[in-house]
Design an enzyme around this catalytic site. Sequence first.
Site, PDB file in Angstrom:
ATOM      1  N   SER A  81     -48.195  18.319 -26.296  1.00  0.00           N
ATOM      2  CA  SER A  81     -49.029  18.254 -27.494  1.00  0.00           C
ATOM      3  C   SER A  81     -50.340  19.005 -27.251  1.00  0.00           C
ATOM      4  CB  SER A  81     -49.248  16.784 -27.891  1.00  0.00           C
ATOM      5  OG  SER A  81     -49.766  16.683 -29.195  1.00  0.00           O
ATOM      6  N   HIS A 214     -41.256  11.645 -30.121  1.00  0.00           N
ATOM      7  CA  HIS A 214     -42.326  12.567 -29.760  1.00  0.00           C
ATOM      8  C   HIS A 214     -42.857  12.294 -28.353  1.00  0.00           C
ATOM      9  CE1 HIS A 214     -45.555  15.399 -30.377  1.00  0.00           C
ATOM     10  NE2 HIS A 214     -46.453  14.471 -30.082  1.00  0.00           N
TER      11      HIS A 214
END
Length: 235
Positions: A81, A214
Amino acid sequence: MDTEQLFLACLPFAGSGAGFFREWKKLDISELTVFPVQLPGREERFLDDPYTDVAEAVAELAPQIASGAGEGTDIALFGHSLGAVLAYEIARELERTGHRLRHLYVSGSPGPHNGRTERATGLPDEEFLAGVQRFAGYRHAAFDDPELVEVLLPVLRADVEMHENYRASSTEPLSVPITALRGEDDELVSREQAGQWSAVTRGPFAYQELPGGHMYLVDQPEQVLRLMAGSPACG
């Protein structure tokens, strides 16, 4: 360092620190030397002001990684991320300065030329935390402790500002091989978005999915490391 090992510098996601990757070191994957990169404002660097700008971070972290690796060592970078865009920009700097960069692993992130449209920067605390939880796809345990939230908020706000204001420093492709990693059930980053990384290198590109959402890397650390250990960069 064993000459067959790859020096793997690991960049944290928003709100996280080097402590997350110190757990990876304990797995002792023989092909890799895990180097957890610490950002200011957390853990042993708690008193240092956190970065709010990616270029500022790169200016400090790229030399730190090169120094940690030592002269003539093959370097790989991993980031998830926010860590993915930090790793990408550090890769640009390491290539520019002639270091032996062998692989870039980017996880849970769209390509670097595709900024976020939804923003949390500047929101009141409760709305900000709700937005971060939605963006991150998980709830940080500290969110349930008001005292910990007070400690975590300045770092988290700085990380989110850094990520949301990020714009890629160049459109010139890298030459390093890139592998994009993604949890197969990730609802925040699509397969197509992860595939955008193929456009930022002239070298080989690979795409890999692992079980989970995620934050798949929280539950799959050994699988993630073994995937990197088995890549051509370690072969």
